[in-house]
Design a protein around this motif. Structure first.
Motif, PDB file in Angstrom:
ATOM      1  N   TRP A   1      -2.402  35.465  10.682  1.00  0.00           N
ATOM      2  CA  TRP A   1      -1.236  35.456  11.560  1.00  0.00           C
ATOM      3  C   TRP A   1      -0.330  34.257  11.314  1.00  0.00           C
ATOM      4  O   TRP A   1       0.764  34.193  11.870  1.00  0.00           O
TER       5      TRP A   1
ATOM      6  N   ASP B   1       5.780  42.308  11.074  1.00  0.00           N
ATOM      7  CA  ASP B   1       5.882  41.852  12.466  1.00  0.00           C
ATOM      8  C   ASP B   1       4.984  42.650  13.420  1.00  0.00           C
ATOM      9  O   ASP B   1       5.288  42.802  14.594  1.00  0.00           O
TER      10      ASP B   1
ATOM     11  N   PRO C   1      -1.118  39.932  15.535  1.00  0.00           N
ATOM     12  CA  PRO C   1      -1.564  39.495  16.857  1.00  0.00           C
ATOM     13  C   PRO C   1      -0.827  38.251  17.359  1.00  0.00           C
ATOM     14  O   PRO C   1      -0.098  37.604  16.604  1.00  0.00           O
ATOM     15  N   LYS C   2      -1.049  37.920  18.604  1.00  0.00           N
ATOM     16  CA  LYS C   2      -0.532  36.668  19.158  1.00  0.00           C
ATOM     17  C   LYS C   2      -1.288  35.530  18.496  1.00  0.00           C
ATOM     18  O   LYS C   2      -2.393  35.733  18.030  1.00  0.00           O
ATOM     19  N   PRO C   3      -0.757  34.357  18.356  1.00  0.00           N
ATOM     20  CA  PRO C   3       0.450  33.909  19.035  1.00  0.00           C
ATOM     21  C   PRO C   3       1.744  34.163  18.266  1.00  0.00           C
ATOM     22  O   PRO C   3       2.820  34.044  18.825  1.00  0.00           O
ATOM     23  N   THR C   4       1.688  34.535  16.980  1.00  0.00           N
ATOM     24  CA  THR C   4       2.931  34.675  16.205  1.00  0.00           C
ATOM     25  C   THR C   4       3.456  36.100  16.172  1.00  0.00           C
ATOM     26  O   THR C   4       4.646  36.307  15.952  1.00  0.00           O
ATOM     27  N   GLY C   5       2.576  37.090  16.333  1.00  0.00           N
ATOM     28  CA  GLY C   5       2.987  38.488  16.198  1.00  0.00           C
ATOM     29  C   GLY C   5       3.199  38.897  14.750  1.00  0.00           C
ATOM     30  O   GLY C   5       3.708  39.976  14.470  1.00  0.00           O
TER      31      GLY C   5
END
Length: 163
Positions: free
Chosen positions: A105, A141, A144-148
């Motif tokens: 990510w 895009d 996953p979180k935190p960046t997506g």
């Protein structure tokens, strides 16, 4: 109406068209506009890399999904460029994407550069090693979180060193 002359001209143009199609489908791109710290001639890269590494890193190829041992790598450590050994990703950012390629990510700080890639009739973002310009994969895009983000990397383009 197709004349004999038109047919001969069409056939004469066929080899060039096939080469263009091959390059388009292979995704080969020249990144000559950017200067890299680590450079080698094409012949030198062929000696330094395995055929699969050369295909991916230098010709923007793609390894077959689910074939890289790095896809299943779960230990703590660092994933580095197979072309120049620059650390690229921490295992702390690796996740199982279900795509068949090692996914992360987030890259390490100043490890990669991104360029627009319009091969294969679509628009994607190509991920390259900042130091040698080796093709690593693409970023999407849908991570996953935190960046997506999902950095979908070719395992053959990297080496892993356990912590």
């Amino acid at each position: 109406m197709m004349t004999r002359r038109n047919t001969l001209f069409s056939l004469a143009a066929l080899p060039a068209a096939l080469v263009g199609l091959r390059d388009l489908l292979a995704g080969s791109q020249a990144h000559a506009a950017r200067a890299y710290e680590v450079t080698h001639t094409d012949a030198e890269w062929k000696k330094l890399l395995t055929p699969d590494q050369y295909s991916v890193l230098r010709k923007a190829g793609t390894e077959t999904p689910y074939t890289s041992p790095l896809n299943k790598e779960k230990r703590a450590g660092i994933f580095s460029c197979a072309g120049c050994a620059l650390p690229l990703f921490s295992s702390a950012t690796k996740f199982e994407s279900g795509t068949g390629w090692p996914s992360f990510w987030q890259p390490l700080d100043k490890a990669v550069v991104e360029e627009s890639d319009t091969t294969l009739f679509m628009k994607r973002t190509e991920v390259l090693c900042r130091r040698c310009g080796g093709h690593l994969g693409h970023v999407f895009d849908d991570g996953p979180k935190p960046t997506g983000l999902r950095y979908c990397m070719n395992g053959v383009a990297m080496n892993f060193k356990a912590a």
